[in-house]
Design a protein around this motif. Sequence first.
Motif, mmCIF file in Angstrom:
data_model
loop_
_atom_site.group_PDB
_atom_site.id
_atom_site.type_symbol
_atom_site.label_atom_id
_atom_site.label_comp_id
_atom_site.label_asym_id
_atom_site.label_seq_id
_atom_site.Cartn_x
_atom_site.Cartn_y
_atom_site.Cartn_z
ATOM 1 N N VAL A 137 0.838 -1.194 0.000
ATOM 2 C CA VAL A 137 0.000 0.000 0.000
ATOM 3 C C VAL A 137 0.879 1.252 0.000
ATOM 4 O O VAL A 137 1.954 1.282 0.609
ATOM 5 N N LYS A 138 0.420 2.266 -0.706
ATOM 6 C CA LYS A 138 1.138 3.543 -0.766
ATOM 7 C C LYS A 138 0.393 4.560 0.083
ATOM 8 O O LYS A 138 -0.811 4.751 -0.088
ATOM 9 N N ARG A 139 1.120 5.199 0.965
ATOM 10 C CA ARG A 139 0.515 6.162 1.886
ATOM 11 C C ARG A 139 0.889 7.576 1.464
ATOM 12 O O ARG A 139 2.070 7.919 1.417
ATOM 13 N N ILE A 140 -0.121 8.369 1.184
ATOM 14 C CA ILE A 140 0.072 9.756 0.765
ATOM 15 C C ILE A 140 -0.285 10.657 1.943
ATOM 16 O O ILE A 140 -1.415 10.615 2.438
ATOM 17 N N GLN A 141 0.676 11.444 2.387
ATOM 18 C CA GLN A 141 0.447 12.334 3.522
ATOM 19 C C GLN A 141 -0.222 13.620 3.048
ATOM 20 O O GLN A 141 0.295 14.328 2.190
ATOM 21 N N LEU A 142 -1.375 13.914 3.617
ATOM 22 C CA LEU A 142 -2.077 15.151 3.314
ATOM 23 C C LEU A 142 -1.506 16.288 4.162
ATOM 24 O O LEU A 142 -0.831 16.041 5.172
ATOM 25 N N PRO A 143 -1.749 17.529 3.776
ATOM 26 C CA PRO A 143 -1.284 18.654 4.605
ATOM 27 C C PRO A 143 -1.818 18.535 6.026
ATOM 28 O O PRO A 143 -3.006 18.298 6.245
ATOM 29 N N PHE A 144 -0.924 18.696 6.977
ATOM 30 C CA PHE A 144 -1.282 18.459 8.373
ATOM 31 C C PHE A 144 -0.519 19.437 9.248
ATOM 32 O O PHE A 144 0.690 19.627 9.081
ATOM 33 N N VAL A 145 -1.224 20.064 10.164
ATOM 34 C CA VAL A 145 -0.621 21.013 11.098
ATOM 35 C C VAL A 145 -0.565 20.355 12.466
ATOM 36 O O VAL A 145 -1.609 20.010 13.042
ATOM 37 N N GLN A 146 0.635 20.163 12.968
ATOM 38 C CA GLN A 146 0.805 19.549 14.274
ATOM 39 C C GLN A 146 0.318 20.509 15.358
ATOM 40 O O GLN A 146 0.586 21.711 15.294
ATOM 41 N N HIS A 367 -4.268 11.697 8.708
ATOM 42 C CA HIS A 367 -4.343 12.583 7.544
ATOM 43 C C HIS A 367 -3.560 11.968 6.381
ATOM 44 O O HIS A 367 -2.762 12.638 5.732
ATOM 45 N N GLN A 368 -3.792 10.693 6.139
ATOM 46 C CA GLN A 368 -3.107 9.989 5.059
ATOM 47 C C GLN A 368 -4.122 9.333 4.131
ATOM 48 O O GLN A 368 -5.208 8.944 4.559
ATOM 49 N N LEU A 369 -3.740 9.234 2.867
ATOM 50 C CA LEU A 369 -4.513 8.484 1.881
ATOM 51 C C LEU A 369 -3.771 7.183 1.603
ATOM 52 O O LEU A 369 -2.589 7.201 1.257
ATOM 53 N N HIS A 370 -4.460 6.079 1.760
ATOM 54 C CA HIS A 370 -3.869 4.777 1.480
ATOM 55 C C HIS A 370 -4.304 4.343 0.084
ATOM 56 O O HIS A 370 -5.480 4.071 -0.160
ATOM 57 N N LEU A 371 -3.341 4.286 -0.814
ATOM 58 C CA LEU A 371 -3.621 3.910 -2.200
ATOM 59 C C LEU A 371 -3.332 2.424 -2.365
ATOM 60 O O LEU A 371 -2.181 1.991 -2.267
ATOM 61 N N ALA A 372 -4.360 1.661 -2.619
ATOM 62 C CA ALA A 372 -4.214 0.219 -2.815
ATOM 63 C C ALA A 372 -4.556 -0.134 -4.259
ATOM 64 O O ALA A 372 -3.704 -0.078 -5.146
ATOM 65 N N ILE A 373 -5.810 -0.457 -4.519
ATOM 66 C CA ILE A 373 -6.224 -0.826 -5.873
ATOM 67 C C ILE A 373 -6.564 0.404 -6.707
ATOM 68 O O ILE A 373 -6.654 0.326 -7.940
ATOM 69 N N GLU A 374 -6.732 1.561 -6.060
ATOM 70 C CA GLU A 374 -7.158 2.765 -6.789
ATOM 71 C C GLU A 374 -6.198 3.176 -7.907
ATOM 72 O O GLU A 374 -6.662 3.540 -8.998
ATOM 73 N N PRO A 375 -4.868 3.137 -7.715
ATOM 74 C CA PRO A 375 -3.978 3.501 -8.831
ATOM 75 C C PRO A 375 -4.080 2.570 -10.029
ATOM 76 O O PRO A 375 -3.656 2.933 -11.128
ATOM 77 N N TYR A 376 -4.610 1.373 -9.840
ATOM 78 C CA TYR A 376 -4.837 0.458 -10.959
ATOM 79 C C TYR A 376 -6.255 0.599 -11.508
ATOM 80 O O TYR A 376 -6.491 0.382 -12.696
ATOM 81 N N ARG A 377 -7.171 0.948 -10.633
ATOM 82 C CA ARG A 377 -8.577 0.980 -11.026
ATOM 83 C C ARG A 377 -8.890 2.163 -11.942
ATOM 84 O O ARG A 377 -9.651 2.017 -12.904
ATOM 85 N N ALA A 378 -8.318 3.327 -11.648
ATOM 86 C CA ALA A 378 -8.645 4.516 -12.443
ATOM 87 C C ALA A 378 -8.190 4.389 -13.900
ATOM 88 O O ALA A 378 -8.991 4.575 -14.822
#
Length: 529
Positions: A137-146, A367-378
């Motif tokens: 799985v690929k994890r995309i970090q969204l903008p996040f303010v600690q 605040h992360q997006l987990h990309l699994a099958i979506e990069p293949y599905r689109a």
Amino acid sequence: MTEAFVTPNYSRQLMSELLFEGYGVPAVSYGVDSIFSMYRNDIGDTALIVNMGYHTIHIIPVIRGKVIEEHARRINLGGSEIICYMHKLLQLKYPVHVNAITMSRIEEILQEHSTIALDYQEEIRKWANPDYYEANVKRIQLPFVQPASSSGLTAEQQKERKKEMARRLLEINARKREERLAEDEEQLNQLLALQDLIEEGDTEEFNEAIKSFEIKNYGDLQRQISNLNMRIEKNKQRIATAANAEEPPEPRPTGRWQAPSDPEAFQIWLNDTRAKYREVLVRREARRARRAAMVKRRTAAAAERMRAISRLAAAGDDFGYRDSDWDVYKSISREADSDSEADGERLVELEEALREHEPAQPSHHQHQLHLAIEPYRAPELIFQPSMMGNLEAGLAECMEYVFKHFSPEDQLLLANNVFLTGGCSQFPGLKERLEKELLEMRPFQSTHKVVMAQNPSLDAWYGARDFAGSNEFDNWCITKEDYYEMGGEYLKEHHASNRYYKSPAPIIDNTLAPAGDANVIKEEIVVDC
């Protein structure tokens, strides 16, 4: 100037009008972007061009330098539809981060992480495995303010802090009870003083005094005194109970899933507990799948059950006396596939243990997006537009349809020079997927070849630049005089241009015109299907 394949005359007319009358250019020449790209890459004069643009996909057969327009096909799907589809997928998956999932971020994800699967169904089966998911799985970090204030306390310090806060809360509640008790006692003394007035026979002073207390009569006074006595007694009991109560000791974790105190041993225990939890889940899903397969008639599980029943019928009346008969009974019993109670209890225990001891994820993980099958599905929309509700055929089906319009010799020429160009042709895996599709659609032992443009996004511009620098360029230009004489839709044909079909003249219809009026002009609309 590049234009799309089979551009309507009206669109070219608007562009020519803008260039000649708006910008005052001296001359212009039009050509098809994908054909410019083909000649730029110098792949020969026979090819099946697959131009994958932002809005459409064009499949253009070119044989011996001639574009076969009548057999070309267009798919109304491109990069914009893929971006919108990916955008909807992630917004539905992460409704909390709808505002952070923007179109520009989706476009970046598609460019950097999307891939066309060689076998889409097999790819889906891979991602159904939890271990494969965690590993890939690929994890995309969204903008996040600690948060600005971070406690930085250990678990023991946080526990002590909670105890201190609870103690303070108890003190505040006790103080409020004492204040409320004092107020009630003061009010009770005032009401008792009023009661003394009525007992002494001072009725007039009593009637004047009860007005300030909103008391109607002597009976109402007695009720309020009784209520206050009860309230005071309850408050005293609560205060006494709170004062005598001792702080209960912390419950120690019990059971066989108690975590060890050593950090290294704890990590080993936690990983082992997670593995056992997944193992129980897999067993439960396997039982459910087997039970579902039993219901269907033409499955292997149902066939095996019927064979076991037939053997049971042939066993005779002594069935049940042998130990092996129990295995036969279990294989045909539907109740044997029900969820085990022991596994259910074990699953609950494991869930409680993980919930109690598994470390909480850091806030940035939320605040992360987990990309699994979506990069293949689109990007799979290129081959299966029906996934987004588009009723058109996919790329492979359209290519096969185009091949059928040519002789076997020309089919072989086209299949050996499938040329990919356009921005969407840069998806990784597209070339391999097309080679696989060609292998399936072409005759046995026939050859095929897929060629990628050197620069799919800019080769059309480079090809037009080379064409503009040639010695014969002036012969293919439309001058301003040609524009005024022939009209804005006029086009000089060349090896990389569309064909020019003059728009039909308007048809004069006199049937609808009143007597004595001018002729009514009716334009004929020609729709090119």
